[in-house]
Design a protein around this motif. Sequence first.
Motif, PDB file in Angstrom:
ATOM      1  N   GLN A   1     -58.157 -48.482   1.893  1.00  0.00           N
ATOM      2  CA  GLN A   1     -58.109 -47.701   0.988  1.00  0.00           C
ATOM      3  C   GLN A   1     -57.645 -48.192  -0.267  1.00  0.00           C
ATOM      4  OE1 GLN A   1     -59.079 -44.258   1.263  1.00  0.00           O
ATOM      5  NE2 GLN A   1     -59.604 -44.636   3.429  1.00  0.00           N
ATOM      6  N   PRO A   2     -58.543 -47.785  -1.328  1.00  0.00           N
ATOM      7  CA  PRO A   2     -58.052 -48.408  -2.836  1.00  0.00           C
ATOM      8  C   PRO A   2     -56.599 -48.028  -3.065  1.00  0.00           C
ATOM      9  CG  PRO A   2     -59.333 -46.560  -3.034  1.00  0.00           C
ATOM     10  CD  PRO A   2     -59.534 -46.940  -1.595  1.00  0.00           C
ATOM     11  N   THR A   3     -55.896 -48.987  -3.685  1.00  0.00           N
ATOM     12  CA  THR A   3     -54.343 -48.791  -4.000  1.00  0.00           C
ATOM     13  C   THR A   3     -54.132 -47.923  -5.352  1.00  0.00           C
ATOM     14  OG1 THR A   3     -53.552 -50.746  -2.842  1.00  0.00           O
ATOM     15  CG2 THR A   3     -52.464 -49.760  -4.496  1.00  0.00           C
ATOM     16  N   VAL A   4     -53.659 -46.851  -5.123  1.00  0.00           N
ATOM     17  CA  VAL A   4     -53.219 -46.063  -6.613  1.00  0.00           C
ATOM     18  C   VAL A   4     -52.245 -46.458  -7.130  1.00  0.00           C
ATOM     19  CG1 VAL A   4     -53.052 -43.642  -7.462  1.00  0.00           C
ATOM     20  CG2 VAL A   4     -54.517 -44.157  -5.410  1.00  0.00           C
ATOM     21  N   LYS A   5     -52.286 -47.068  -8.216  1.00  0.00           N
ATOM     22  CA  LYS A   5     -51.529 -47.602  -9.502  1.00  0.00           C
ATOM     23  C   LYS A   5     -50.733 -46.635  -9.906  1.00  0.00           C
ATOM     24  CE  LYS A   5     -50.336 -50.773 -12.829  1.00  0.00           C
ATOM     25  NZ  LYS A   5     -50.773 -51.810 -13.879  1.00  0.00           N
ATOM     26  N   ARG A   6     -49.293 -46.371  -9.590  1.00  0.00           N
ATOM     27  CA  ARG A   6     -48.416 -45.297 -10.274  1.00  0.00           C
ATOM     28  C   ARG A   6     -47.892 -46.033 -11.434  1.00  0.00           C
ATOM     29  NH1 ARG A   6     -47.875 -41.181  -6.521  1.00  0.00           N
ATOM     30  NH2 ARG A   6     -48.520 -41.809  -4.343  1.00  0.00           N
ATOM     31  N   ASP A   7     -47.698 -44.914 -12.494  1.00  0.00           N
ATOM     32  CA  ASP A   7     -47.349 -45.224 -13.745  1.00  0.00           C
ATOM     33  C   ASP A   7     -46.413 -43.991 -14.362  1.00  0.00           C
ATOM     34  OD1 ASP A   7     -46.888 -46.254 -16.074  1.00  0.00           O
ATOM     35  OD2 ASP A   7     -48.634 -45.866 -17.061  1.00  0.00           O
ATOM     36  N   PRO A   8     -45.358 -43.908 -13.624  1.00  0.00           N
ATOM     37  CA  PRO A   8     -44.652 -42.522 -13.920  1.00  0.00           C
ATOM     38  C   PRO A   8     -44.114 -42.726 -15.415  1.00  0.00           C
ATOM     39  CG  PRO A   8     -43.160 -44.327 -12.716  1.00  0.00           C
ATOM     40  CD  PRO A   8     -44.615 -44.776 -12.718  1.00  0.00           C
ATOM     41  N   GLU A   9     -43.493 -43.608 -16.140  1.00  0.00           N
ATOM     42  CA  GLU A   9     -43.561 -43.733 -17.582  1.00  0.00           C
ATOM     43  C   GLU A   9     -44.656 -43.194 -18.326  1.00  0.00           C
ATOM     44  OE1 GLU A   9     -40.579 -43.687 -19.405  1.00  0.00           O
ATOM     45  OE2 GLU A   9     -39.653 -43.290 -17.247  1.00  0.00           O
ATOM     46  N   GLY A  10     -45.736 -43.933 -18.300  1.00  0.00           N
ATOM     47  CA  GLY A  10     -47.038 -43.645 -18.791  1.00  0.00           C
ATOM     48  C   GLY A  10     -47.499 -42.054 -18.671  1.00  0.00           C
ATOM     49  N   THR A  11     -47.299 -41.684 -17.452  1.00  0.00           N
ATOM     50  CA  THR A  11     -47.494 -40.119 -17.112  1.00  0.00           C
ATOM     51  C   THR A  11     -46.605 -39.401 -17.925  1.00  0.00           C
ATOM     52  OG1 THR A  11     -48.321 -40.617 -14.855  1.00  0.00           O
ATOM     53  CG2 THR A  11     -47.611 -38.570 -15.461  1.00  0.00           C
ATOM     54  N   ARG A  12     -45.407 -39.652 -17.933  1.00  0.00           N
ATOM     55  CA  ARG A  12     -44.381 -38.831 -18.850  1.00  0.00           C
ATOM     56  C   ARG A  12     -44.690 -38.918 -20.374  1.00  0.00           C
ATOM     57  NH1 ARG A  12     -39.341 -38.954 -21.364  1.00  0.00           N
ATOM     58  NH2 ARG A  12     -38.011 -37.189 -20.569  1.00  0.00           N
ATOM     59  N   ARG A  13     -45.014 -40.027 -20.713  1.00  0.00           N
ATOM     60  CA  ARG A  13     -45.453 -40.335 -22.162  1.00  0.00           C
ATOM     61  C   ARG A  13     -46.733 -39.421 -22.652  1.00  0.00           C
ATOM     62  NH1 ARG A  13     -45.338 -45.343 -21.891  1.00  0.00           N
ATOM     63  NH2 ARG A  13     -47.247 -45.699 -21.582  1.00  0.00           N
ATOM     64  N   ARG A  14     -47.498 -39.322 -21.744  1.00  0.00           N
ATOM     65  CA  ARG A  14     -48.898 -38.749 -21.817  1.00  0.00           C
ATOM     66  C   ARG A  14     -48.662 -37.296 -21.839  1.00  0.00           C
ATOM     67  NH1 ARG A  14     -50.904 -42.206 -18.082  1.00  0.00           N
ATOM     68  NH2 ARG A  14     -51.178 -40.612 -16.648  1.00  0.00           N
ATOM     69  N   ILE A  15     -47.667 -36.726 -21.231  1.00  0.00           N
ATOM     70  CA  ILE A  15     -47.403 -35.185 -20.962  1.00  0.00           C
ATOM     71  C   ILE A  15     -46.664 -34.838 -22.243  1.00  0.00           C
ATOM     72  CG2 ILE A  15     -45.850 -33.631 -19.894  1.00  0.00           C
ATOM     73  CD1 ILE A  15     -46.269 -34.939 -17.208  1.00  0.00           C
ATOM     74  N   LEU A  16     -45.815 -35.781 -22.843  1.00  0.00           N
ATOM     75  CA  LEU A  16     -45.053 -35.437 -24.110  1.00  0.00           C
ATOM     76  C   LEU A  16     -45.958 -35.282 -25.226  1.00  0.00           C
ATOM     77  CD1 LEU A  16     -41.709 -37.614 -23.899  1.00  0.00           C
ATOM     78  CD2 LEU A  16     -41.927 -35.208 -24.203  1.00  0.00           C
ATOM     79  N   GLU A  17     -47.072 -36.417 -25.165  1.00  0.00           N
ATOM     80  CA  GLU A  17     -47.937 -36.290 -26.378  1.00  0.00           C
ATOM     81  C   GLU A  17     -48.755 -35.182 -26.394  1.00  0.00           C
ATOM     82  OE1 GLU A  17     -48.130 -38.349 -29.170  1.00  0.00           O
ATOM     83  OE2 GLU A  17     -46.387 -39.023 -28.458  1.00  0.00           O
ATOM     84  N   ALA A  18     -49.385 -34.787 -25.249  1.00  0.00           N
ATOM     85  CA  ALA A  18     -50.098 -33.644 -25.160  1.00  0.00           C
ATOM     86  C   ALA A  18     -49.134 -32.397 -25.536  1.00  0.00           C
ATOM     87  CB  ALA A  18     -50.651 -33.802 -23.833  1.00  0.00           C
ATOM     88  N   ALA A  19     -47.986 -32.404 -25.064  1.00  0.00           N
ATOM     89  CA  ALA A  19     -47.161 -31.155 -25.570  1.00  0.00           C
ATOM     90  C   ALA A  19     -46.610 -31.175 -26.873  1.00  0.00           C
ATOM     91  CB  ALA A  19     -45.833 -31.118 -24.508  1.00  0.00           C
ATOM     92  N   LYS A  20     -46.440 -32.146 -27.707  1.00  0.00           N
ATOM     93  CA  LYS A  20     -46.380 -32.415 -28.924  1.00  0.00           C
ATOM     94  C   LYS A  20     -47.617 -31.382 -29.951  1.00  0.00           C
ATOM     95  CE  LYS A  20     -43.823 -36.552 -29.436  1.00  0.00           C
ATOM     96  NZ  LYS A  20     -43.959 -37.905 -30.056  1.00  0.00           N
ATOM     97  N   GLU A  21     -48.691 -31.694 -29.373  1.00  0.00           N
ATOM     98  CA  GLU A  21     -49.908 -31.232 -30.052  1.00  0.00           C
ATOM     99  C   GLU A  21     -49.676 -29.753 -29.664  1.00  0.00           C
ATOM    100  OE1 GLU A  21     -52.898 -30.661 -32.405  1.00  0.00           O
ATOM    101  OE2 GLU A  21     -51.990 -32.544 -32.027  1.00  0.00           O
ATOM    102  N   GLN A  22     -49.788 -29.213 -28.433  1.00  0.00           N
ATOM    103  CA  GLN A  22     -49.742 -27.682 -28.199  1.00  0.00           C
ATOM    104  C   GLN A  22     -48.595 -27.088 -28.735  1.00  0.00           C
ATOM    105  OE1 GLN A  22     -51.038 -25.485 -25.347  1.00  0.00           O
ATOM    106  NE2 GLN A  22     -52.790 -26.782 -25.990  1.00  0.00           N
ATOM    107  N   PHE A  23     -47.282 -27.544 -28.826  1.00  0.00           N
ATOM    108  CA  PHE A  23     -46.210 -26.954 -29.099  1.00  0.00           C
ATOM    109  C   PHE A  23     -46.275 -26.826 -30.769  1.00  0.00           C
ATOM    110  CE2 PHE A  23     -43.820 -28.213 -25.223  1.00  0.00           C
ATOM    111  CZ  PHE A  23     -43.938 -27.018 -24.765  1.00  0.00           C
TER     112      PHE A  23
END
Length: 211
Positions: A3-25
């Motif tokens: 099975q292909p290995t899924v690369k995890r990027d917790p800091e990247g995910t957190r950063r993307r959530i923050l950026e998307a939330a800035k726009e929404q809020f």
Amino acid sequence: MNQPTVKRDPEGTRRRILEAAKEQFSSLGLAGARVDAIASTAGTNERMLYYYFESKEGLYVAVLEAMYGDFANRESDLNLSGLPPSEAVRTLAASIWTYLRDHPRWLNLINNENLHEGRYLARSAKLRDIVSPVVDVLRATLARGAASGEFREDVDAVDFYVTLIGMGFYVASNRFTVAAFTGRNYSEEQSHKSISAMHLEMLLSYLRPRA
């Protein structure tokens, strides 16, 4: 079959959530922002949003902390100690007022949080630590000016900082209504420079020792 290995990027995910939330809020406020829309824009799912931030309100506080942090880091990085006190005040004021003018999303967030009477910022355990270095830089500048006889000795650093920010904040945050009743657009470079020069003269006049 491997099975292909899924690369995890917790800091990247957190950063993307923050950026998307800035726009929404900043566009819709806390009440109008939608968790599913934030997660979708961030390329993740709601489960991850709750994993990192626990709740919509927790994410909102994290966004406020991040945006105050961006602001404070910029001002703390100014090399004011190598400047004469008056020039240091000019440099700090110009930096703050330009930042306010150029970051309308942050202004929207601050205005929205004021509608909530600051109750969500009050939950932050980090906020004062984030902002304190900027006030400390200003306090050191005022102390240098007082020691050289350039500034009066009784200036409260926090009061002066709030006054300095307030001058720039009103012009930037109320730019549309001010333009409507005065016909002058302070988002334009020349008008911004003109009123900033007036504000600086007022601030420096206050700092001068009393006769």
